[in-house]
Design a protein around this motif. Sequence first.
Motif, short mmCIF file in Angstrom:
data_model
loop_
_atom_site.label_atom_id
_atom_site.label_comp_id
_atom_site.label_asym_id
_atom_site.label_seq_id
_atom_site.Cartn_x
_atom_site.Cartn_y
_atom_site.Cartn_z
N PRO A 134 0.96 -1.08 -0.12
CA PRO A 134 -0.10 0.02 -0.05
C PRO A 134 0.57 1.22 -0.08
O PRO A 134 1.90 1.48 0.63
N ARG A 135 0.24 2.12 -0.62
CA ARG A 135 1.11 3.56 -0.68
C ARG A 135 1.26 4.21 0.51
O ARG A 135 2.37 4.89 0.85
N PHE A 136 0.61 3.93 1.65
CA PHE A 136 0.80 4.31 2.93
C PHE A 136 2.14 4.18 3.36
O PHE A 136 2.71 5.09 4.06
N PHE A 137 2.76 3.02 3.14
CA PHE A 137 3.87 2.57 3.41
C PHE A 137 4.97 3.55 2.71
O PHE A 137 6.47 3.83 3.35
N PHE A 138 4.86 4.21 1.81
CA PHE A 138 5.74 5.30 1.11
C PHE A 138 6.15 6.31 2.02
O PHE A 138 7.04 6.66 2.29
N TRP A 139 5.02 6.88 2.45
CA TRP A 139 4.92 7.94 3.46
C TRP A 139 5.54 7.66 4.69
O TRP A 139 6.45 8.19 5.48
N VAL A 140 5.32 6.41 5.10
CA VAL A 140 5.91 5.91 6.40
C VAL A 140 7.46 5.72 6.35
O VAL A 140 8.19 6.16 6.97
N MET A 141 7.87 5.36 5.22
CA MET A 141 9.31 5.05 4.75
C MET A 141 10.11 6.65 4.77
O MET A 141 11.25 6.56 5.39
N LYS A 142 9.36 7.39 4.26
CA LYS A 142 9.92 8.85 4.24
C LYS A 142 10.28 9.54 5.35
O LYS A 142 11.13 10.36 5.87
#
Length: 558
Positions: free
Chosen positions: A442-450
Amino acid sequence: MSGEPKREQWASRIGLVLAMAGNAVGLGNFLRFPAQAVKNGGGAFLIPYMVAFLVLGLPLMWIEWTMGRYGGQFGHHSTPGIFDSMGKRRFWKYFGIFGLWSNLIIAAFYLYIESWCMAYAGYSLMNGFKETSPEKYFDWLTGHTPNSILAISPVGMIFFAACIIINIAILSRGLARGIEIVSKIGMPVLILFATLLAIRGLMITPESDPHAVESALVGLNYVWEPKFDSLTNPSVWLAAAGQIFFTLSIGMGTMHCYSSYLRKDDDVTLNGATGAWTNEFCEVILGGSILIPIAVAYLGLAEVQQKVASGSGFGLGFNVFPTLFNHWGALAPAAGFLWFGLLFFAAITSSLAMGQPIMAFLQQEFRLSRAKSALAFAGMLLPMAIPVAIFNSQSFFDEFDFWGGTYCLVLMAVGEAVLFSWVFGVEKGWAEMMRGADLKVPRFFFWVMKYVTPTLLIVILLASTFKPSCGWDKYVQSLGTSSPEKFEWASDSMVGKLLHRDVELKPDATPEELTFDKNLKIARTADRLMMLASFAGFGALVWIAWKRRSAEERTITT
């Protein structure tokens, strides 16, 4: 480059996943997690624990898998090269030394614990704990005597040497014929042993066992029953985040190394998630169903809480559990063997992962054969491991555990999270991660990683560096009162360790205790110098390797 060794590969996908899971599943799954759950209120621990798994554990697993596969395409199988391929400055390859150094330092003491598991398993099978107390056996096995800086046991050294030889022999066989085969055998056996113990343990009730003081389900309920008031306690959140961090073997460089042998389009998302889920199954489901429920059944919840508060999961698992199995009558020898056998398999699948990055570095950068790199790793290991076995555990053992196995892992994880998300670029990193993905993250993890993962790691690092003795929650709460807590360094903080705050004698200390304190500080100075020297040694090897690479590239160009 000419003369490069043949690139190794995993023989099967299941072998890769089991090897990765074996790397993560270690002694902490069955000893540290239950102790952390007890210290932090049982079910009060699970909610922050699962949140930390989602915002810290999974993202870091995917980051390390992705970085490893990316670096492997450039012929790098250890963190100096992998970080250099992603970074824009020379600094990153030297920061990657932590992925070699930490493995050497951890292996030096971890293999010693592994040898205890082997010895305890054999002694349990002979029903030795029916007559001998576990504490007495431990002192005999380690040579520990009160107020003595030396702790030498010939028998313990033999078991330690046997574990080192076994690990080196397996590593010398290679990735597919050594590590993968052991993982395919060791992980199923570990899960089988743990399942048998959990089923038998959860059957304990005062009605069926006259030695039980309450049902084992009381201990299980304590671990699993949620307590929402924990959500306001920062110490529980930090403990949960720390447990997730350490249980997944993050920040060691082992996952980078294992995933570097993948092909360019091999999946990393589903493989990484499967390895993480397997680890969580072993830790939460199996680990949470053995140590605490069985101990509570025979000792009662209050006594278990007291023992963990004054000691650790290691003390409960090694010095208390063998005695509890005696209540199982004829099954006692088998139960003890299953318990220490599963700990041994958990340990060896992890210790093998510690040797592979160093060997991969020597093979790739210095063209050593597999056998020679295994011997070279043994040559590096022995000078660090021997002091662990002959000195009191408060010196080399504890120091290696803290600096190599705790603090520097967090430091490296901070660096790799920043490298992936802010230097390499999270957009580029996300695209790399999703190439060939069998699991659409899920794209949610893109912001989590950043944002979330790097921030949380920095908070953990700062909190463990500048920790007050009373704990951050009590210290912060006291600031707005008329009598704020005095800031004193915690004994388990980085600064507290540097200042030897964990070696504080009482005013009425005996001459023997004063002498031990003096010798302990001398030993700790020696072990810190050894750690610095070994780090500098790896730095020199990296410098030489990159000089050779530059010279070979110039030769090819001309």
